[in-house]
Design a protein around this motif. Structure first.
Motif, mmCIF file in Angstrom:
data_model
loop_
_atom_site.group_PDB
_atom_site.id
_atom_site.type_symbol
_atom_site.label_atom_id
_atom_site.label_comp_id
_atom_site.label_asym_id
_atom_site.label_seq_id
_atom_site.Cartn_x
_atom_site.Cartn_y
_atom_site.Cartn_z
ATOM 1 N N ILE A 101 46.123 30.292 46.258
ATOM 2 C CA ILE A 101 45.705 28.917 45.946
ATOM 3 C C ILE A 101 44.780 28.940 44.736
ATOM 4 O O ILE A 101 44.929 28.152 43.801
ATOM 5 N N ILE A 102 43.835 29.884 44.740
ATOM 6 C CA ILE A 102 42.873 29.963 43.621
ATOM 7 C C ILE A 102 43.610 30.268 42.311
ATOM 8 O O ILE A 102 43.332 29.675 41.269
ATOM 9 N N GLU A 103 44.587 31.168 42.406
ATOM 10 C CA GLU A 103 45.293 31.580 41.177
ATOM 11 C C GLU A 103 46.210 30.499 40.617
ATOM 12 O O GLU A 103 46.370 30.383 39.410
ATOM 13 N N HIS A 104 46.833 29.717 41.507
ATOM 14 C CA HIS A 104 47.922 28.851 41.029
ATOM 15 C C HIS A 104 47.725 27.343 41.213
ATOM 16 O O HIS A 104 48.450 26.575 40.613
ATOM 17 N N TYR A 105 46.792 26.927 42.073
ATOM 18 C CA TYR A 105 46.781 25.492 42.397
ATOM 19 C C TYR A 105 45.437 24.794 42.202
ATOM 20 O O TYR A 105 45.294 23.636 42.563
ATOM 21 N N ILE A 106 44.462 25.503 41.663
ATOM 22 C CA ILE A 106 43.203 24.799 41.375
ATOM 23 C C ILE A 106 42.896 24.932 39.879
ATOM 24 O O ILE A 106 43.459 25.797 39.207
ATOM 25 N N ASP A 107 42.030 24.062 39.376
ATOM 26 C CA ASP A 107 41.673 24.135 37.953
ATOM 27 C C ASP A 107 40.478 25.053 37.718
ATOM 28 O O ASP A 107 40.364 25.674 36.675
ATOM 29 N N GLU A 108 39.541 25.067 38.660
ATOM 30 C CA GLU A 108 38.370 25.917 38.478
ATOM 31 C C GLU A 108 37.618 26.113 39.778
ATOM 32 O O GLU A 108 37.772 25.344 40.732
ATOM 33 N N GLU A 109 36.781 27.169 39.782
ATOM 34 C CA GLU A 109 35.891 27.419 40.915
ATOM 35 C C GLU A 109 34.477 27.055 40.472
ATOM 36 O O GLU A 109 34.056 27.425 39.377
ATOM 37 N N ILE A 110 33.746 26.352 41.334
ATOM 38 C CA ILE A 110 32.348 26.026 41.025
ATOM 39 C C ILE A 110 31.454 26.512 42.168
ATOM 40 O O ILE A 110 31.759 26.300 43.342
ATOM 41 N N SER A 111 30.349 27.143 41.773
ATOM 42 C CA SER A 111 29.369 27.656 42.744
ATOM 43 C C SER A 111 28.093 26.853 42.630
ATOM 44 O O SER A 111 27.722 26.431 41.530
ATOM 45 N N MET A 115 38.460 35.527 59.272
ATOM 46 C CA MET A 115 39.735 34.843 59.112
ATOM 47 C C MET A 115 39.781 34.224 57.712
ATOM 48 O O MET A 115 38.763 33.867 57.142
ATOM 49 N N VAL A 116 41.021 34.091 57.215
ATOM 50 C CA VAL A 116 41.212 33.530 55.881
ATOM 51 C C VAL A 116 42.006 32.230 56.033
ATOM 52 O O VAL A 116 42.955 32.175 56.832
ATOM 53 N N MET A 117 41.651 31.222 55.287
ATOM 54 C CA MET A 117 42.395 29.953 55.376
ATOM 55 C C MET A 117 43.778 30.129 54.746
ATOM 56 O O MET A 117 43.913 30.636 53.628
ATOM 57 N N LYS A 118 44.786 29.688 55.483
ATOM 58 C CA LYS A 118 46.176 29.884 55.075
ATOM 59 C C LYS A 118 46.513 28.992 53.858
ATOM 60 O O LYS A 118 45.971 27.896 53.717
ATOM 61 N N PRO A 119 47.463 29.453 53.025
ATOM 62 C CA PRO A 119 47.738 28.679 51.801
ATOM 63 C C PRO A 119 48.538 27.392 52.018
ATOM 64 O O PRO A 119 48.306 26.406 51.313
ATOM 65 N N GLU A 120 49.480 27.391 52.987
ATOM 66 C CA GLU A 120 50.407 26.230 53.040
ATOM 67 C C GLU A 120 49.702 24.900 53.309
ATOM 68 O O GLU A 120 49.960 23.912 52.601
ATOM 69 N N PRO A 121 48.799 24.819 54.342
ATOM 70 C CA PRO A 121 48.151 23.509 54.561
ATOM 71 C C PRO A 121 47.307 23.074 53.356
ATOM 72 O O PRO A 121 47.290 21.886 53.010
ATOM 73 N N ILE A 122 46.666 24.038 52.695
ATOM 74 C CA ILE A 122 45.831 23.674 51.533
ATOM 75 C C ILE A 122 46.735 23.158 50.412
ATOM 76 O O ILE A 122 46.456 22.136 49.780
ATOM 77 N N PHE A 123 47.845 23.862 50.192
ATOM 78 C CA PHE A 123 48.784 23.453 49.141
ATOM 79 C C PHE A 123 49.271 22.020 49.394
ATOM 80 O O PHE A 123 49.260 21.170 48.492
ATOM 81 N N ARG A 124 49.647 21.751 50.646
ATOM 82 C CA ARG A 124 50.149 20.398 50.973
ATOM 83 C C ARG A 124 49.040 19.360 50.825
ATOM 84 O O ARG A 124 49.288 18.234 50.371
ATOM 85 N N ALA A 125 47.829 19.734 51.228
ATOM 86 C CA ALA A 125 46.708 18.776 51.122
ATOM 87 C C ALA A 125 46.438 18.445 49.645
ATOM 88 O O ALA A 125 46.255 17.275 49.287
ATOM 89 N N ILE A 126 46.452 19.471 48.796
ATOM 90 C CA ILE A 126 46.223 19.215 47.354
ATOM 91 C C ILE A 126 47.345 18.317 46.814
ATOM 92 O O ILE A 126 47.110 17.324 46.121
ATOM 93 N N LYS A 127 48.583 18.682 47.175
ATOM 94 C CA LYS A 127 49.747 17.946 46.667
ATOM 95 C C LYS A 127 49.704 16.468 47.075
ATOM 96 O O LYS A 127 50.127 15.585 46.327
ATOM 97 N N SER A 128 49.136 16.201 48.251
ATOM 98 C CA SER A 128 49.127 14.821 48.754
ATOM 99 C C SER A 128 48.218 13.908 47.926
ATOM 100 O O SER A 128 48.366 12.684 47.984
#
Ligand SMILES: C[S@@+](CC[C@H](N)C(=O)[O-])C[C@H]1O[C@@H](n2cnc3c(N)ncnc32)[C@H](O)[C@@H]1O
Length: 243
Positions: free
Chosen positions: A119-129, A60-73
Motif C-alpha cells: 500500500i505504501i509503495e503503490h497507493y499513497i502519495d506520501e508518509e507523514i510523521s 499483526m500487520v494490516m492487510k492490503p485489500e481492505p485498505i486498497f478498497r477503502a482508498i479507492k472508495s
C-alpha cells in the motif's frame, strides 16, 4: 476542503469533530470531515483486517485489500493520500500551510505493526510523521494534522482570532501574552502593554518574538532569512543578554 480519514477506530474522531473551533468549522461547512471504517471494506466473513507478518515476527500487520478498497472508495483526481507513519516526513507548520490549500485529503491511519508495504509503495502519495516516536495508531497523528490544517482554512478563525502572529507561522515564536489581572501574585504585566501606544507595543512584540526564539528555539533562527531590521533587533538583544 474535504478530509476523509481511513481508520479501524473511526469513533475516535467524534470528540474532535464536535467541539471548539474544528466543530464550528464542520458545522459551518468550512470543511467536510468523514471518518471511514476500513473494516467495512473487508470481504472476509469475520471482517478480518490484519494478519501475521510474512517471515515471522511479533504483532499483526494490516492487510492490503481492505485498505486498497477503502482508498479507492474515496479517491479522485484531486486527492492527496497521506499515510500517517513514524517513517514519514516530519509534520510542521510549513507542511500544515501547504496541506491547507488542498481540495481533498485522505488520511490513512495504521494500527498494530503497521500496514502491508505494498500500500505504501503503490497507493499513497506520501508518509507523514508527527515526530520521532512510535504511537499505537495513526488516529492521534491524524487529529493533530486536522487540527493544524483546519484552523488555517479561510473563515475558520474569527477576526479576533489570528494565526499569522502565532508561533511558527513566520518562522519565529510568538511574543508573550498576558491578560487580566494586571497584578497576579505580585507579578505585573509589562508596562508597555498598558500604555495604549500601539506603535510601541508592536515594536516590543517584534523584539520579544525574536528574543523568545533566540532563547527557546535558536535552531529556528538558523532556518529563517531575517530582514535587516530583525537582524539589528537581534544583535541588540544579544548585546543586552551578553550572548
Ligand atoms: C505501532 S505503529 C507501527 C510502527 C511500525 N512498525 C514502525 O516501526 O515503523 C502503528 C501505527 O501508528 C501510526 N504511528 C505511530 N507513530 C506515528 C508517528 N510518529 N507519526 C505518525 N503516525 C504514527 C502509524 O499509522 C502506524 O501504522
Amino acid at each position: 476542503m474535504k478530509i476523509d480519514i481511513l481508520s479501524l477506530f473511526p469513533e475516535f474522531f467524534s470528540p474532535l469533530l464536535s467541539w471548539s473551533i474544528i466543530g464550528r468549522a464542520c458545522e459551518e461547512n468550512k470543511v467536510s470531515i468523514n471518518s471511514i471504517n476500513i473494516r467495512e471494506f473487508s470481504q472476509n466473513k469475520h471482517k478480518k483486517v490484519d494478519d501475521y507478518p510474512f517471515g515471522g515476527g511479533r504483532g499483526m500487520v494490516m492487510k492490503p485489500e481492505p485498505i486498497f478498497r477503502a482508498i479507492k472508495s474515496v479517491r479522485d483526481k484531486n486527492s492527496r493520500v497521506i499515510y500517517l507513519s513514524p517513517q514519514g516526513k516530519k509534520f510542521n507548520q510549513e507542511l500544515a500551510n501547504e496541506l491547507s490549500k488542498e481540495e481533498h485529503l485522505i488520511l490513512l491511519c495504521g494500527h498494530y505493526e503497521g500496514i502491508d508495504n505494498r500500500i505504501i509503495e503503490h497507493y499513497i502519495d506520501e508518509e507523514i510523521s508527527i515526530g520521532d516516536f512510535v504511537l499505537t495508531g495513526g488516529e492521534i497523528p491524524a487529529m493533530i494534522i486536522i487540527d493544524a490544517i483546519v484552523r488555517l482554512l479561510p473563515g475558520v478563525l474569527r477576526s479576533d482570532e489570528s494565526f499569522t502572529d502565532e508561533s511558527h507561522y513566520n518562522g519565529l515564536l510568538e511574543y508573550p501574552q498576558y491578560t487580566r489581572p494586571r497584578e497576579f501574585n505580585g507579578y505585573s504585566v509589562p508596562d508597555i502593554l498598558l500604555s495604549g501606544n500601539h506603535g510601541k507595543i508592536e515594536t516590543w512584540r517584534k523584539e520579544e518574538s525574536l528574543k523568545a526564539t533566540l532563547l527557546k528555539r535558536p535552531d529556528l533562527l538558523k532556518q529563517k532569512t531575517l530582514s535587516e531590521e530583525e537582524l539589528i533587533i537581534l544583535s541588540k538583544i544579544k548585546d543586552n543578554l551578553q550572548l
